[in-house]
Motif scaffolding. Structure first.
Motif, PDB file in Angstrom:
ATOM      1  N   ALA A  33     -23.623 -22.387  29.690  1.00 38.87           N
ATOM      2  CA  ALA A  33     -23.620 -20.937  29.862  1.00 38.87           C
ATOM      3  C   ALA A  33     -24.284 -20.512  31.164  1.00 38.87           C
ATOM      4  CB  ALA A  33     -24.341 -20.275  28.685  1.00 38.87           C
ATOM      5  N   MET A  34     -25.004 -21.412  31.784  1.00 37.98           N
ATOM      6  CA  MET A  34     -25.702 -21.073  33.024  1.00 37.98           C
ATOM      7  C   MET A  34     -24.737 -21.169  34.210  1.00 37.98           C
ATOM      8  SD  MET A  34     -28.771 -20.336  32.157  1.00 37.98           S
ATOM      9  CE  MET A  34     -29.644 -20.456  33.710  1.00 37.98           C
ATOM     10  N   PRO A  35     -25.028 -20.454  35.303  1.00 36.20           N
ATOM     11  CA  PRO A  35     -24.177 -20.537  36.496  1.00 36.20           C
ATOM     12  C   PRO A  35     -24.159 -21.964  37.050  1.00 36.20           C
ATOM     13  CG  PRO A  35     -25.687 -18.671  36.620  1.00 36.20           C
ATOM     14  CD  PRO A  35     -26.129 -19.495  35.461  1.00 36.20           C
ATOM     15  N   TYR A  36     -23.014 -22.312  37.666  1.00 35.45           N
ATOM     16  CA  TYR A  36     -22.860 -23.643  38.248  1.00 35.45           C
ATOM     17  C   TYR A  36     -23.530 -23.643  39.623  1.00 35.45           C
ATOM     18  CZ  TYR A  36     -20.576 -28.179  38.809  1.00 35.45           C
ATOM     19  OH  TYR A  36     -20.311 -29.521  38.935  1.00 35.45           O
ATOM     20  N   ALA A  37     -24.834 -23.852  39.605  1.00 36.75           N
ATOM     21  CA  ALA A  37     -25.608 -23.851  40.848  1.00 36.75           C
ATOM     22  C   ALA A  37     -26.851 -24.689  40.624  1.00 36.75           C
ATOM     23  CB  ALA A  37     -25.983 -22.429  41.260  1.00 36.75           C
ATOM     24  N   SER A  38     -27.484 -25.061  41.702  1.00 38.54           N
ATOM     25  CA  SER A  38     -28.693 -25.868  41.601  1.00 38.54           C
ATOM     26  C   SER A  38     -29.918 -25.010  41.875  1.00 38.54           C
ATOM     27  CB  SER A  38     -28.641 -27.026  42.608  1.00 38.54           C
ATOM     28  OG  SER A  38     -28.516 -26.525  43.926  1.00 38.54           O
ATOM     29  N   GLU A  39     -31.027 -25.430  41.315  1.00 45.05           N
ATOM     30  CA  GLU A  39     -32.284 -24.735  41.556  1.00 45.05           C
ATOM     31  C   GLU A  39     -32.771 -25.023  42.967  1.00 45.05           C
ATOM     32  OE1 GLU A  39     -34.990 -25.990  38.620  1.00 45.05           O
ATOM     33  OE2 GLU A  39     -33.844 -25.187  36.924  1.00 45.05           O
ATOM     34  N   PRO A  40     -33.642 -24.177  43.502  1.00 45.22           N
ATOM     35  CA  PRO A  40     -34.182 -24.424  44.841  1.00 45.22           C
ATOM     36  C   PRO A  40     -34.858 -25.796  44.910  1.00 45.22           C
ATOM     37  CG  PRO A  40     -34.683 -22.196  44.146  1.00 45.22           C
ATOM     38  CD  PRO A  40     -34.087 -22.881  42.949  1.00 45.22           C
ATOM     39  N   GLY A  41     -34.501 -26.574  45.909  1.00 38.52           N
ATOM     40  CA  GLY A  41     -35.089 -27.897  46.090  1.00 38.52           C
ATOM     41  C   GLY A  41     -34.409 -28.999  45.300  1.00 38.52           C
ATOM     42  N   GLU A  42     -33.470 -28.664  44.417  1.00 40.39           N
ATOM     43  CA  GLU A  42     -32.849 -29.681  43.573  1.00 40.39           C
ATOM     44  C   GLU A  42     -31.965 -30.626  44.379  1.00 40.39           C
ATOM     45  OE1 GLU A  42     -31.986 -32.025  40.432  1.00 40.39           O
ATOM     46  OE2 GLU A  42     -33.533 -30.470  40.611  1.00 40.39           O
ATOM     47  N   LEU A  43     -31.264 -30.090  45.384  1.00 41.42           N
ATOM     48  CA  LEU A  43     -30.421 -30.953  46.202  1.00 41.42           C
ATOM     49  C   LEU A  43     -31.245 -32.026  46.907  1.00 41.42           C
ATOM     50  CD1 LEU A  43     -27.844 -28.542  47.880  1.00 41.42           C
ATOM     51  CD2 LEU A  43     -27.450 -30.187  46.046  1.00 41.42           C
ATOM     52  N   ALA A  44     -32.374 -31.639  47.464  1.00 42.40           N
ATOM     53  CA  ALA A  44     -33.232 -32.608  48.149  1.00 42.40           C
ATOM     54  C   ALA A  44     -33.741 -33.661  47.173  1.00 42.40           C
ATOM     55  CB  ALA A  44     -34.405 -31.896  48.821  1.00 42.40           C
ATOM     56  N   ARG A  45     -34.127 -33.235  45.982  1.00 42.63           N
ATOM     57  CA  ARG A  45     -34.618 -34.199  44.988  1.00 42.63           C
ATOM     58  C   ARG A  45     -33.504 -35.141  44.544  1.00 42.63           C
ATOM     59  NH1 ARG A  45     -37.556 -29.511  43.449  1.00 42.63           N
ATOM     60  NH2 ARG A  45     -35.924 -28.868  41.976  1.00 42.63           N
ATOM     61  N   THR A  46     -32.278 -34.625  44.454  1.00 41.45           N
ATOM     62  CA  THR A  46     -31.139 -35.465  44.086  1.00 41.45           C
ATOM     63  C   THR A  46     -30.900 -36.550  45.129  1.00 41.45           C
ATOM     64  OG1 THR A  46     -30.072 -33.659  42.880  1.00 41.45           O
ATOM     65  CG2 THR A  46     -28.658 -35.459  43.627  1.00 41.45           C
ATOM     66  N   GLU A  47     -30.989 -36.185  46.398  1.00 46.32           N
ATOM     67  CA  GLU A  47     -30.758 -37.159  47.465  1.00 46.32           C
ATOM     68  C   GLU A  47     -31.887 -38.184  47.534  1.00 46.32           C
ATOM     69  OE1 GLU A  47     -27.786 -37.218  49.014  1.00 46.32           O
ATOM     70  OE2 GLU A  47     -27.424 -35.637  47.551  1.00 46.32           O
ATOM     71  N   GLU A  48     -33.111 -37.762  47.242  1.00 43.74           N
ATOM     72  CA  GLU A  48     -34.225 -38.712  47.204  1.00 43.74           C
ATOM     73  C   GLU A  48     -34.033 -39.724  46.078  1.00 43.74           C
ATOM     74  OE1 GLU A  48     -37.522 -36.114  46.858  1.00 43.74           O
ATOM     75  OE2 GLU A  48     -37.497 -35.519  48.982  1.00 43.74           O
ATOM     76  N   ARG A  49     -33.517 -39.252  44.941  1.00 47.76           N
ATOM     77  CA  ARG A  49     -33.238 -40.175  43.834  1.00 47.76           C
ATOM     78  C   ARG A  49     -32.129 -41.156  44.220  1.00 47.76           C
ATOM     79  NH1 ARG A  49     -34.010 -35.452  40.644  1.00 47.76           N
ATOM     80  NH2 ARG A  49     -31.755 -35.077  40.557  1.00 47.76           N
ATOM     81  N   LEU A  50     -31.156 -40.675  44.993  1.00 47.38           N
ATOM     82  CA  LEU A  50     -30.068 -41.543  45.428  1.00 47.38           C
ATOM     83  C   LEU A  50     -30.615 -42.735  46.217  1.00 47.38           C
ATOM     84  CD1 LEU A  50     -26.672 -40.514  46.924  1.00 47.38           C
ATOM     85  CD2 LEU A  50     -28.126 -42.096  48.195  1.00 47.38           C
ATOM     86  N   VAL A  51     -31.553 -42.494  47.123  1.00 51.03           N
ATOM     87  CA  VAL A  51     -32.140 -43.582  47.911  1.00 51.03           C
ATOM     88  C   VAL A  51     -32.898 -44.538  47.000  1.00 51.03           C
ATOM     89  CG1 VAL A  51     -33.636 -44.167  49.837  1.00 51.03           C
ATOM     90  CG2 VAL A  51     -32.325 -42.048  49.902  1.00 51.03           C
ATOM     91  N   ALA A  52     -33.700 -43.987  46.092  1.00 54.95           N
ATOM     92  CA  ALA A  52     -34.474 -44.830  45.189  1.00 54.95           C
ATOM     93  C   ALA A  52     -33.571 -45.703  44.330  1.00 54.95           C
ATOM     94  CB  ALA A  52     -35.373 -43.960  44.307  1.00 54.95           C
ATOM     95  N   GLU A  53     -32.472 -45.129  43.855  1.00 55.17           N
ATOM     96  CA  GLU A  53     -31.545 -45.898  43.016  1.00 55.17           C
ATOM     97  C   GLU A  53     -30.813 -46.959  43.829  1.00 55.17           C
ATOM     98  OE1 GLU A  53     -29.090 -42.872  41.393  1.00 55.17           O
ATOM     99  OE2 GLU A  53     -30.630 -42.127  39.992  1.00 55.17           O
ATOM    100  N   ALA A  54     -30.541 -46.680  45.095  1.00 57.21           N
ATOM    101  CA  ALA A  54     -29.809 -47.627  45.929  1.00 57.21           C
ATOM    102  C   ALA A  54     -30.592 -48.909  46.170  1.00 57.21           C
ATOM    103  CB  ALA A  54     -29.448 -46.979  47.263  1.00 57.21           C
ATOM    104  N   ILE A  55     -31.919 -48.800  46.253  1.00 51.30           N
ATOM    105  CA  ILE A  55     -32.724 -50.001  46.530  1.00 51.30           C
ATOM    106  C   ILE A  55     -33.401 -50.534  45.271  1.00 51.30           C
ATOM    107  CG2 ILE A  55     -33.139 -49.203  48.884  1.00 51.30           C
ATOM    108  CD1 ILE A  55     -36.010 -48.554  48.019  1.00 51.30           C
ATOM    109  N   ALA A  56     -33.074 -49.967  44.118  1.00 52.31           N
ATOM    110  CA  ALA A  56     -33.725 -50.374  42.872  1.00 52.31           C
ATOM    111  C   ALA A  56     -33.544 -51.872  42.630  1.00 52.31           C
ATOM    112  CB  ALA A  56     -33.140 -49.588  41.705  1.00 52.31           C
ATOM    113  N   GLY A  57     -34.640 -52.530  42.274  1.00 52.88           N
ATOM    114  CA  GLY A  57     -34.623 -53.957  41.973  1.00 52.88           C
ATOM    115  C   GLY A  57     -34.854 -54.848  43.162  1.00 52.88           C
ATOM    116  N   ARG A  58     -34.667 -54.340  44.366  1.00 58.24           N
ATOM    117  CA  ARG A  58     -34.838 -55.204  45.543  1.00 58.24           C
ATOM    118  C   ARG A  58     -36.296 -55.447  45.896  1.00 58.24           C
ATOM    119  NH1 ARG A  58     -29.794 -52.650  44.863  1.00 58.24           N
ATOM    120  NH2 ARG A  58     -28.195 -53.788  46.030  1.00 58.24           N
ATOM    121  N   ARG A  59     -37.167 -54.519  45.556  1.00 54.68           N
ATOM    122  CA  ARG A  59     -38.590 -54.734  45.837  1.00 54.68           C
ATOM    123  C   ARG A  59     -39.103 -55.957  45.084  1.00 54.68           C
ATOM    124  NH1 ARG A  59     -41.188 -49.787  47.762  1.00 54.68           N
ATOM    125  NH2 ARG A  59     -39.776 -48.000  47.623  1.00 54.68           N
ATOM    126  N   GLU A  60     -38.603 -56.156  43.865  1.00 54.07           N
ATOM    127  CA  GLU A  60     -39.059 -57.296  43.068  1.00 54.07           C
ATOM    128  C   GLU A  60     -38.559 -58.620  43.648  1.00 54.07           C
ATOM    129  OE1 GLU A  60     -39.538 -53.673  40.973  1.00 54.07           O
ATOM    130  OE2 GLU A  60     -37.706 -54.540  41.842  1.00 54.07           O
TER     131      GLU A  60
END
Length: 295
Positions: free
Chosen positions: A198-225
């Motif tokens: 029911a909510m508008p199809y939009a992101s909260e302020p700062g959500e796009l940046a947080r999404t992209e930061e998660r993308l980087v973290a997920e891309a390298i996941a497991g390699r540190r170990e």
């Protein structure tokens, strides 16, 4: 065959710089180095040996051997401990080096060749190998920054996963830090659907940046170990991918990217970002194709 670095030599200053880099890469890996020179026999049936009217050291074959001898000398000077072999082959350089890449763990070429035009910033051999090589391909441009990090261009695509593995391995070999860098703009970032329909199809302020930061973290996941000795930094930057990576390459010793990323067309073998980096990066660029990285 494994434990082999192949470098293309054509007598140009660019290829000699690539030979020195390839020798050092072989030393890092404890691998052998093969210097390869390929040339086409002219259609007019020019003899490979010296002409009866010319000096005995003339001819295409002797010219090719001089190119290889100079390259071998450069390689042994750069890394005396490396076992250096060489080969002179008749054939199109693109085809010869692509075939050589099947037996190698890395192919190194210069960014320009003997036949380069003044306005052509990147030789066709480098572009072709980056798109079709059967192992990772390193294109040597400017001298890398001493002590700089290995720079990894992250786009979050499945095709880029092998580039992530390669970058971590390179950082470990060099004892260098790894900077995983992702650039994004609101125009190219999909907006996630709201949790409540029911909510508008939009992101909260700062959500796009947080999404992209998660993308980087997920891309390298497991390699540190798997590479616990590698110091890792991640960064998501709002800006154009090409411009961001080119600027960051000024302080890097190696830039690693995948051959294709998100949004690649089926017929485009080498992505536009990868091509831009091959033309303009300020350090050597390693292009890792998904099908070739597991060698």
């Amino acid at each position: 065959m494994s434990g082999l670095v192949v470098v293309g030599a054509d007598g140009s200053a660019s290829s000699l710089a690539a030979v020195g880099t390839a020798a050092r890469e072989a030393a890092l890996r404890g691998a052998g180095l093969r210097v390869v020179h390929a040339f086409l026999w002219p259609a007019m049936h020019v003899p490979l040996g010296p002409s009866g009217l010319g000096p005995p050291e003339g001819g295409l074959r002797h010219a090719a051997q001089r190119v290889v001898a100079e390259a071998v000398e450069r390689a042994r000077s750069a890394a005396p401990e490396v076992d250096v072999t060489h080969a002179v082959m008749t054939g199109e350089p693109l085809t010869v080096l692509e075939a050589q890449s099947r037996a190698a763990e890395l192919v190194v070429v210069g960014s320009r060749g003997m036949g380069g035009f003044v306005g052509l910033m990147l030789g066709s051999t480098a572009v072709h190998l980056a798109a079709h090589g059967q192992c990772p391909v390193m294109v040597v441009r400017e001298q890398p920054a001493a002590g700089g990090p290995v720079l990894l261009g992250v786009d979050g695509s499945p095709a880029g996963a092998d580039a992530v593995d390669f970058a971590f391995a390179e950082a470990a070999l060099r004892g260098a830090a790894l900077l995983a860098l992702h650039a994004w703009t609101p125009w190219h970032t999909p907006v996630p659907p709201p949790q409540d329909p029911a909510m508008p199809y939009a992101s909260e302020p700062g959500e796009l940046a947080r999404t992209e930061e998660r993308l980087v973290a997920e891309a390298i996941a497991g390699r540190r170990e798997t590479h616990p000795g590698v110091e890792v930094r991640t960064k998501a930057v709002r800006g154009g991918t090409r411009e961001t990576l080119i600027e960051a390459s000024r302080t890097a010793q190696l830039l690693v990217v995948g051959a294709r990323g998100r949004g690649g067309f089926a017929g485009l073998v080498l992505g536009s970002v990868s091509q831009a980096l091959l033309h303009h990066a300020h350090c050597p660029v390693a292009v890792v194709r998904g099908s070739a990285a597991g060698r």
